[in-house]
Design an enzyme around this catalytic site. Sequence first.
Site, PDB file in Angstrom:
ATOM      1  N   ASP A  41       0.855  -1.186   0.000  1.00  0.00           N
ATOM      2  CA  ASP A  41       0.000   0.000   0.000  1.00  0.00           C
ATOM      3  C   ASP A  41       0.891   1.235   0.000  1.00  0.00           C
ATOM      4  O   ASP A  41       1.749   1.394   0.885  1.00  0.00           O
ATOM      5  CB  ASP A  41      -0.906   0.017   1.233  1.00  0.00           C
ATOM      6  CG  ASP A  41      -2.019  -1.022   1.157  1.00  0.00           C
ATOM      7  OD1 ASP A  41      -2.077  -1.752   0.144  1.00  0.00           O
ATOM      8  OD2 ASP A  41      -2.822  -1.098   2.098  1.00  0.00           O
ATOM      9  N   ASP A  76     -15.324  -3.075  -1.693  1.00  0.00           N
ATOM     10  CA  ASP A  76     -15.020  -2.805  -0.293  1.00  0.00           C
ATOM     11  C   ASP A  76     -16.344  -2.671   0.437  1.00  0.00           C
ATOM     12  O   ASP A  76     -17.198  -1.868   0.040  1.00  0.00           O
ATOM     13  CB  ASP A  76     -14.215  -1.513  -0.158  1.00  0.00           C
ATOM     14  CG  ASP A  76     -12.921  -1.556  -0.966  1.00  0.00           C
ATOM     15  OD1 ASP A  76     -12.380  -2.660  -1.140  1.00  0.00           O
ATOM     16  OD2 ASP A  76     -12.462  -0.494  -1.419  1.00  0.00           O
TER      17      ASP A  76
END
Length: 241
Positions: free
Chosen positions: A10, A131
């Site tokens: 990330d 998500d």
Amino acid sequence: MTFTLYPAIDLKDGACVRLLRGEMDAATVFNTDPADQARAFHAMGFTHLHVVDLNGAFAGAPVNRAAVEGILKATPAPVQLGGGIRTRAQIDAWLEAGISRVILGTIALRDPELVKTAARALPGRIVVGIDAKDGMVAVEGWAETSDMKATELAKAFEGCGVAAIVATDIGRDGLKTGVNVPFTAELAHAVSIPVIASGGVRDVNDIRALKASGAPIAGSILGRALYDGDIVASEAIEAAG
């Protein structure tokens, strides 16, 4: 079905970080050199990488391009990339740069036709990122929750060439509280598209639980638990096999 592990890189401000529940101000820097991290994961035996441009997810456009390009140069592993990819031009640019698959999240809810058109034109190259919080889809870097069920959104992309769905339980992401097996299994049973689990994986037992669920789950993203040493690469790879 082959079960593939995807170590996560990330990216925030050019560094490799992990967030708690998607909160940008709760970032822990694990490596200031993402390319070095990519090489390390490859050396551990992982065959794929999952990269997210966190700044891009919030900005709605790619931000950490230099870091991504460094990762691509550092490893032969196929890289799937998400975060701020909202247009066909951005999709094409990343694929031309060497990205194996692009992950489309917010745009999958906002403009599903763009995603379907891209998936038909680029079979095997488009991944939908779903998500969810309490089973409902979250968008805009998780800052908003929609009124659409995750399973409903997943079904919308049947039959158009989407390569996979990355299903993240954002209530668990970065917390190492255990992967949400029922949520992932429900999605995997709902569609024929391969579903990859994400969020909350804490140890090798979570990988075993996903494989033993009876659902056709295609793999798992590995995040904080891998960085913290709670998951040993060789054990994870053995469990996935």
